[in-house]
Design a protein around this motif. Structure first.
Motif, PDB file in Angstrom:
ATOM      1  N   ASN A   1     -30.553  60.803  11.849  1.00 51.20           N
ATOM      2  CA  ASN A   1     -30.582  60.334  10.458  1.00 51.20           C
ATOM      3  C   ASN A   1     -30.199  58.859  10.342  1.00 51.20           C
ATOM      4  OD1 ASN A   1     -27.858  60.405  10.731  1.00 51.20           O
ATOM      5  ND2 ASN A   1     -27.469  61.550   8.841  1.00 51.20           N
TER       6      ASN A   1
ATOM      7  N   PHE B   1     -19.557  65.780   9.470  1.00 55.81           N
ATOM      8  CA  PHE B   1     -18.888  64.931  10.447  1.00 55.81           C
ATOM      9  C   PHE B   1     -17.667  65.621  11.051  1.00 55.81           C
ATOM     10  CE2 PHE B   1     -21.016  62.255   7.403  1.00 55.81           C
ATOM     11  CZ  PHE B   1     -21.574  61.250   8.163  1.00 55.81           C
TER      12      PHE B   1
ATOM     13  N   ARG C   1     -26.640  61.224  15.537  1.00 59.94           N
ATOM     14  CA  ARG C   1     -26.518  60.161  14.540  1.00 59.94           C
ATOM     15  C   ARG C   1     -27.785  59.316  14.466  1.00 59.94           C
ATOM     16  NH1 ARG C   1     -21.486  58.529  13.048  1.00 59.94           N
ATOM     17  NH2 ARG C   1     -21.924  56.355  13.476  1.00 59.94           N
TER      18      ARG C   1
ATOM     19  N   MET D   1     -25.584  66.073   6.820  1.00 58.86           N
ATOM     20  CA  MET D   1     -24.785  65.826   8.015  1.00 58.86           C
ATOM     21  C   MET D   1     -23.341  66.220   7.769  1.00 58.86           C
ATOM     22  SD  MET D   1     -24.853  62.830  10.670  1.00 58.86           S
ATOM     23  CE  MET D   1     -23.838  62.861  12.116  1.00 58.86           C
TER      24      MET D   1
ATOM     25  N   LEU E   1     -27.862  56.881  11.281  1.00 62.36           N
ATOM     26  CA  LEU E   1     -26.538  56.258  11.181  1.00 62.36           C
ATOM     27  C   LEU E   1     -26.362  55.311  12.357  1.00 62.36           C
ATOM     28  CD1 LEU E   1     -24.161  59.084   9.951  1.00 62.36           C
ATOM     29  CD2 LEU E   1     -25.261  57.256   8.686  1.00 62.36           C
TER      30      LEU E   1
ATOM     31  N   GLU F   1     -29.017  53.005  14.727  1.00 64.28           N
ATOM     32  CA  GLU F   1     -30.428  52.643  14.776  1.00 64.28           C
ATOM     33  C   GLU F   1     -30.900  52.597  16.218  1.00 64.28           C
ATOM     34  OE1 GLU F   1     -32.347  49.896  11.897  1.00 64.28           O
ATOM     35  OE2 GLU F   1     -30.280  49.318  11.536  1.00 64.28           O
TER      36      GLU F   1
END
Lengths: 398, 287
Positions: B70, B111, B67, B109, B72, B74
């Motif tokens: 990309n 999930f 994650r 992505m 999602l 930080e």
């Protein structure tokens, strides 16, 4: 969820101001409207009977170039059984919600069948006339519930229903706008100051972050203020404060002379929508929070920015969640339009009060008003129920 | 996949020359939730066309790493480079956000729980971002979506809503939706963990085809069979660091660390099931 930027808020505030000013202008923008006679007394089965001394003509005021076009008593005339009474004493009262011209000072008219004719003439020369026959039934006296009065005045009172619906629909639309903005503002706070400090340890960032929280604080102030004070008070404040504000502005800038006072209906719509917007803010906030975080993430992962993800993915789902609640608020709003009677909006309750005051019998017209409100809410509840069932079915199908 | 122009943002361009076909580079990546360090300085390079499988016990940080790639999540520190876009983590500002968006455009992505848009039909799900993000004309996007749905074997479900699909079908739509943005890299975050055992096969088949077509993939999964058959490299994570990596044969055949042995023994004993006890314990046959 950073959806609102301070620059956007400034723009929206500007737009809201312009809208609030445009509304009354739109409401009063009309050309020439002749006076229209709503009813005239003596009429059949008058509960108090007719003493043979006065004739009252009630009419909707005329407009000329969008302004009140006053009826001139001197030009208006009354005929009884074909005989003109130019010397009759004429008393005029004119108001936006109902005007009347009262003739008196003519010799007593004998009981029995009598022919009447009236002509109203306005300052700009527009006119209206009505001729009718009156025959006394000899009945008189006031009863607690006067079915004759109710029957006779139902038409007058029920004409408030379209106004109530108009106000409720207009206020609902605005309330949804206010509520949506409020909710986005309320949701623009993503972390506490403590967390922000821990994240970057930068005073400059804290400054930026404070600026970014302006929408949040505005929205918080808004919901707190409008949910924390009575609706009735807000209605009074909007109705009296806005003209006072315009007056103040006019003393400084001549340009404000072109800004009209808002009509009672416009003031009422603004007050109602601001108040309900405060509640709808919380509804939308809940609705947006009810959309799973995975939906935001999917949108972000697919390249959407916050704004686009909100518009295309989150809000459509949030709207489905909040629709039943919004329906409840709308039904509640229909009943709250009655509060606008205090600022002389000619809606259902105001009309009932007018009738009650004129005949000294409040019970009968108020019962009529109650019945009208009841029917309205039953009607809209029915549609709300159907809508909810449909949403439920969609939800199950999904 | 269409080649995208190289862009470098929020960072001085790479001082050392990148290896010839390196697509993803992660350097010294740190991520913490509060005081809890989840990633403790991860270094990862993925070549174009490579399939990398991330393994590890629950809480080892493998999903978080995925994650982070990309954004999602930080990351606080480190450097992430995908294609020609390089981002220095922990910075902020307009250039940073632009670079993040550029990275996201390069990644698709998938999930664990699909995250299809429930208010849109299958086709609408697939064409949403091509139209509104990439600006592809609706007609072109629809044709492309039809081809992708064909590719994942769901042409007959184009007008269904997600609620009318099984889990496996939903996941295949999600894959088609991600592919519609023509990504250079596909990230799979436990794509089969929420599926009933009999539905896993179809999804893995699509993923295998995708790998065979040369797509670069980073996959977090517990499907050991998939890892063995498809992956070029398997990485075992534990407690925020890479414990061990190598070809699946090396890793599964002769693990070096004691912890790797324990973990792999667990997985193999459970016949490939997930080590997490939640909802997935009898999930699985090895494909």
């Amino acid at each position: 969820m950073k959806y609102l930027k301070p620059s956007g808020v400034a723009l929206l505030l500007l737009a809201a101001t312009v809208l609030c000013m445009a509304l009354p202008a739109l409401a009063t923008a009309a050309g020439d409207v002749p006076p229209s006679i709503v009813y005239a007394a003596p009429y059949k089965d008058m509960p108090a009977g007719w003493g043979g001394q006065t004739v009252i003509v009630t009419f909707k005021p005329a407009l000329h170039a969008g302004k009140l076009d006053s009826v001139v008593p001197g030009k208006s005339n009354l005929w009884i059984n074909g005989k003109e009474y130019p010397k009759a004493v004429k008393a005029l009262s004119e108001a936006s919600y109902g005007s009347s011209l009262q003739f008196s000072g003519f010799p007593a008219v004998p009981q029995g069948e009598t022919r009447f004719r009236v002509v109203l003439v306005t300052a700009s020369g527009q006119s209206a006339s009505k001729a009718w026959v009156f025959a006394s039934t000899g009945k008189s006296g006031v009863s607690l519930i006067d079915f004759g009065l109710m029957r006779e005045w139902f038409g007058f009172i029920v004409k408030g229903a379209p106004i109530a619906i108009y106000v409720a629909v207009g206020s609902s639309v605005l309330a949804i706008v206010f509520g949506l903005l409020g909710a986005l503002g309320r949701l623009s706070k993503t972390m506490s100051y403590r967390e922000a400090w821990k994240k970057y340890h930068s005073w400059r960032y804290m400054g930026e972050y404070s600026l970014r929280l302006v929408p949040y604080w505005l929205a918080t102030l808004y919901t707190s203020l409008f949910r924390g004070t009575p609706l009735l008070l807000q209605i009074y404040v909007v109705y009296y404060a806005v003209p006072a504000f315009i007056d103040l502005m006019r003393t400084h800038w001549a340009l404000w002379n072109h800004v009209p006072y808002p009509s009672a209906i416009a003031s009422g719509i603004v007050a109602l929508s601001l108040n309900y917007g405060g509640y709808v803010t919380e509804v939308f906030r809940g609705g947006i929070l009810a959309v799973p975080r995975g939906q935001h993430e999917a949108a972000w992962a697919l390249g959407m920015k916050n704004r686009l993800a909100l518009r295309r993915v989150v809000l459509p789902q949030a709207f489905r969640v909040v629709t039943p609640t919004l329906g409840n608020y709308f039904i509640s709003m229909i009943k709250d339009t009655s509060l606008l009677s205090v600022i002389a909006v000619p809606e259902i309750l105001k009309r009932a009060q007018l009738v009650g005051g004129r005949f000294g019998n409040f019970m009968s017209p108020l019962l009529v008003a109650a019945a009208i409100y009841w029917v309205l809410t039953i009607f809209f509840s029915f549609w709300q129920m159907k809508l909810e069932r449909r949403l439920e079915r969609d939800r199950k199908a999904n | 996949m269409t080649a995208k122009p190289t862009e470098t943002a929020a960072a001085p361009s790479g001082s050392q020359a990148p290896s010839s076909d390196e697509l993803v580079k992660v350097e010294r990546l740190h991520k913490a939730f509060g005081d809890h360090q989840v990633l403790k300085g991860i270094d990862l390079e993925v070549r174009s066309g490579e399939v990398v499988v991330l393994l590890g016990p629950s809480g080892s940080g493998k999903s978080t790493l995925l994650r982070c790639i990309n954004f999602l999540e930080e990351p606080q520190k480190g450097l992430i480079k995908v294609g020609g876009t390089e981002v220095i983590c922990g910075s902020r500002g307009r250039d940073y956000r632009k670079a993040v968006m550029a990275v996201r455009m390069r990644c698709g992505m998938v999930f664990q729980d699909f995250n299809l848009y429930p208010h849109m039909s299958v086709t609408e799900n697939v064409i949403e971002s091509p139209i509104h993000v990439a600006g592809v004309p609706r007609r072109v996007a629809r044709e492309k979506a039809a081809a992708l749905l064909e590719q994942v074997g769901l042409s007959d479900r184009a007008n269904y809503f997600p609620s009318q699909l099984s889990g496996g079908q939903k996941q295949r739509v999600a894959i088609a939706r991600a592919l519609a943005m023509e990504p250079e890299l596909m990230l799979f975050d436990e794509p089969t963990s929420a599926l009933d055992p009999e539905l896993i096969g179809d999804v893995l088949m699509v993923m295998k085809d995708l790998a065979a077509s040369g797509m670069t993939m980073i996959v977090v999964t517990h499907e050991m069979g998939f890892a063995r058959d498809v992956a070029d490299r398997a990485i075992l994570m534990d407690d925020g660091v890479f414990l061990e990596q190598g070809t699946p044969e090396q890793l599964f055949g002769s693990p070096q660390h004691e912890r790797s042995k324990t973990f792999l023994r667990h997985i193999i004993k459970d016949n490939g099931s997930a080590p997490e006890p939640v909802t997935r314990d009898d999930e699985g046959r090895v494909v």
